[in-house]
Design an enzyme around this catalytic site. Structure first.
Site, PDB file in Angstrom:
ATOM      1  N   CYS A  34       0.834  -1.207   0.000  1.00  0.00           N
ATOM      2  CA  CYS A  34       0.000   0.000   0.000  1.00  0.00           C
ATOM      3  C   CYS A  34       0.862   1.248   0.000  1.00  0.00           C
ATOM      4  O   CYS A  34       2.058   1.208   0.263  1.00  0.00           O
ATOM      5  CB  CYS A  34      -0.885   0.039   1.257  1.00  0.00           C
ATOM      6  SG  CYS A  34      -1.950  -1.387   1.503  1.00  0.00           S
ATOM      7  N   ASP A 435      17.655  38.739 -12.901  1.00  0.00           N
ATOM      8  CA  ASP A 435      16.336  38.924 -13.511  1.00  0.00           C
ATOM      9  C   ASP A 435      15.682  40.196 -12.978  1.00  0.00           C
ATOM     10  O   ASP A 435      15.774  40.521 -11.780  1.00  0.00           O
ATOM     11  CB  ASP A 435      15.462  37.710 -13.168  1.00  0.00           C
ATOM     12  CG  ASP A 435      14.089  37.798 -13.792  1.00  0.00           C
ATOM     13  OD1 ASP A 435      13.961  37.462 -14.974  1.00  0.00           O
ATOM     14  OD2 ASP A 435      13.155  38.213 -13.076  1.00  0.00           O
TER      15      ASP A 435
END
Length: 485
Positions: A34, A435
Site C-alpha cells: 500500500c 532577472d
C-alpha cells in the site's frame, strides 16, 4: 526513508499522505502493498515490511492494494531534486525510455555501462530498470483498461507488452485481478476517444503561478487556455498528442488525445513534469519560511510549484527568443517560428494548430527572416546547431555538464542558462539574481543589491527555484495570476 523502520511505521499509522511515493508498505499476512496514506486499519508493526519502489514490492511477491492504488501514487520527489545517475535514470524510465530503447539505450543516454546502471538503480530502488519499467507498464495497462474501450489485444500492445500472455500474467500478478475483472470494477464510463486521468500531487498546491505563467507565456497555436483548462500540443516518441490540464482539489484533471497510445507513459510523465507534481511542497515551504523575509510570502501562497516544460529543446529556443524583450514580444517571435517551421496538427476540440518546431526543422531556417538583432540570430542558430549535434536538455541530462555546454555558446549568459536549468532541466536550486523581477522584489523586500540577494539566497538552498516563484509574485505581475475560467 524506507530503511528507517520506526519512521515508516509512524507515517503509516498517521496515514500521512506526504510520504506517498517516498516508500511503500507491505503486509506479510495479506500479501498486499500500500501507499502510506492507505485508509484501511494499519497492520501490526511486526507484519509490516517497507520497500523503496512499487517494483521492489512486486518483486518480493506483494500485490497492489485495491483500495489505495499505490501504483498511482505521486512519484518520489527525490528524482526531481537530484542530478545523480539514479535520479537521471528514474526520470528517463518514467519518460518511457526503457520501453522504446531498452536498458542499453537507457545506459547510453546516461553515459554509463549497462552493468553500472543496473547495479546502482537496484541498490537504491530494490529493483532494476526492467522491473521498474514493468511496474510502469502495469500502471499504464490499468489506466487503459479502466478509461478506454480498447480490445485487450490492442491495449496490451499500447501498454508496451510484447504479448497478450505477458500482459495477462503481469496484470494478474500485480493487481490480483484479470484485465476483464479490472475493467468491470472501473468507476465511470470508459471513453472511446481521449484518455481521462487524475494526476495526483502532494498538498498544498498553489495553481496561480503555475497556470498563470504557462498561459501568459503560451505560444499561439501550441498552447491555449480554454474552458478552464491549459491545453498544449505534445511531440512524443510515436506521434503527437494534445493535453488538457485543469486544477482540481487533490489532483490535476488530465485529458490526453494521442495519435499512438504507446505514448501514454511519456505523455503522462511530461505533464507531471510540466506542473512539478512530484515536488514535496511541505519540505520546500518549511525551508524557505526560515527566512523572515520569505516567511510571509510562503504563508500567503503555500505550495507554489515551478512551471516547467514538456520539451527542453523547445524551452531553450523560447528562452533565446525572450532575451531582453517583453513576454508579448517573445510570444510573437515564437508564434512566427511555429507558423513557418512547426508541424501542423488537427485539433477538433480547440484552437491548437501546430507542434513547436523541432531542432531539425529549425536547422534550415533563414536567419534573415528573423525580426531580431543580428547577435540574437547568431545565438539562436548556435543553439539549434548544438541541439542537432546532440546537446541533451531532456529529463536525463547532467545538470552540471549541460550548464557548461550552454554557457560556451555565443550569447548565453547566466540569465539564459539558469532559466533553462530551472524550467527545462528541472534543477530546483536554479536561481536568476539578475532577472528584473528578482531585482524588483529585492528592492521591495529590502534584500539589498545583487551581492546581497546572492548572499541571502544561500539560506534558501536547495530550493532557490521555488524562492524565485515567491519573489516574482511580489510584484503581482499578470504572469503570476490564474487566468479567468
Amino acid at each position: 526513508m524506507y530503511e528507517d523502520f520506526e519512521r515508516c511505521v509512524r507515517a503509516v499509522q498517521a496515514k500521512d499522505a506526504r510520504f506517498d511515493g517516498w516508500f511503500y508498505g507491505a503486509v506479510l499476512t495479506t500479501g498486499i502493498y500500500c501507499r502510506p496514506s492507505c485508509p484501511v486499519v494499519p497492520p501490526k508493526p511486526r507484519n509490516m515490511r517497507f520497500y523503496p519502489s512499487a517494483a521492489a514490492a512486486q518483486q518480493a511477491g506483494f500485490r497492489a492494494c485495491k483500495r489505495c492504488r499505490p501504483d498511482a501514487s505521486p512519484g518520489s520527489p527525490l528524482w526531481n531534486e537530484r542530478a545523480d545517475l539514479v535520479a537521471r535514470a528514474m526520470r528517463l524510465i518514467a519518460d518511457g525510455v526503457v520501453d522504446t530503447e531498452g536498458v542499453r539505450g537507457l545506459a547510453a543516454r546516461l553515459g554509463y555501462s549497462v552493468r553500472q546502471v543496473e547495479r546502482q538503480v537496484f541498490a537504491e530502488l530494490g529493483a532494476g530498470p526492467l522491473a521498474l519499467a514493468r511496474a510502469q507498464r502495469a500502471q499504464t495497462a490499468r489506466t487503459l483498461i479502466e478509461t478506454t474501450t480498447l480490445p485487450m489485444t490492442e491495449l496490451a500492445l499500447a501498454a508496451g507488452f510484447g504479448s497478450i500472455r505477458s500482459f495477462n500474467d503481469t496484470v494478474r500478478e500485480v493487481f490480483a485481478l484479470t484485465p476483464t475483472e479490472l475493467r468491470g470494477r472501473a468507476k465511470g464510463r470508459p471513453s472511446a476517444g481521449a484518455i481521462l486521468l487524475r494526476l495526483p500531487y502532494r498538498k498544498p498546491l498553489c495553481p496561480d503561478n503555475l497556470f498563470g505563467h504557462l498561459v501568459a507565456t503560451g505560444v499561439p497555436g501550441v498552447e491555449e487556455w480554454r474552458d478552464g483548462a491549459y491545453r498544449r500540443t505534445l511531440r512524443l516518441p510515436h506521434g503527437h498528442g494534445v493535453a488538457a490540464l485543469r486544477p482540481e482539489n487533490g489532483h490535476i484533471a488530465c485529458r490526453l488525445s494521442l495519435t499512438d497510445l504507446r505514448d501514454l507513459p511519456a505523455a503522462t510523465s511530461r505533464c507531471r513534469r510540466l506542473l512539478d507534481l512530484d515536488a514535496d511542497p511541505v519540505a520546500v515551504d518549511d525551508q524557505l519560511a526560515t527566512d523572515p523575509l520569505l516567511a510571509p510570502l510562503v504563508a500567503a501562497a503555500p505550495g507554489r510549484r515551478v512551471p516547467r516544460t514538456v520539451d527542453g529543446a523547445e524551452f531553450a529556443v523560447r528562452a533565446v527568443l525572450g532575451q531582453q524583450v517583453s513576454t508579448a514580444a517573445a510570444r510573437t517571435h515564437a508564434a512566427r517560428l511555429v507558423v513557418a517551421h512547426g508541424e501542423p496538427i488537427d485539433d477538433p476540440e480547440g484552437g491548437l494548430t501546430h507542434l513547436f518546431p523541432s531542432p531539425e526543422a529549425l536547422a534550415s531556417l533563414d536567419p534573415e527572416t528573423l525580426a531580431m538583432p543580428r547577435s540574437r540570430r547568431r545565438t539562436l542558430l548556435a543553439l539549434v546547431a548544438a541541439l542537432t549535434d546532440g546537446l541533451d536538455l531532456g529529463a536525463g541530462s547532467d545538470w552540471t555538464a549541460t550548464r557548461a555546454a550552454l554557457i560556451a555558446l555565443p550569447g548565453f549568459g547566466p540569465w539564459t542558462v539558469e532559466s533553462i536549468a530551472m524550467r527545462a532541466l528541472g534543477d530546483p536550486d536554479a536561481f536568476l539574481p539578475t532577472d528584473l523581477g528578482i531585482k524588483y522584489a529585492a528592492e521591495l523586500l529590502g534584500l539589498g543589491g545583487h551581492a546581497g540577494v546572492v548572499a541571502r539566497s544561500e539560506a534558501w538552498r536547495p530550493w532557490r527555484a521555488y524562492a524565485t516563484q515567491h519573489l516574482w509574485a511580489t510584484g503581482d505581475h499578470e504572469i503570476n495570476r490564474m487566468p479567468a475560467a
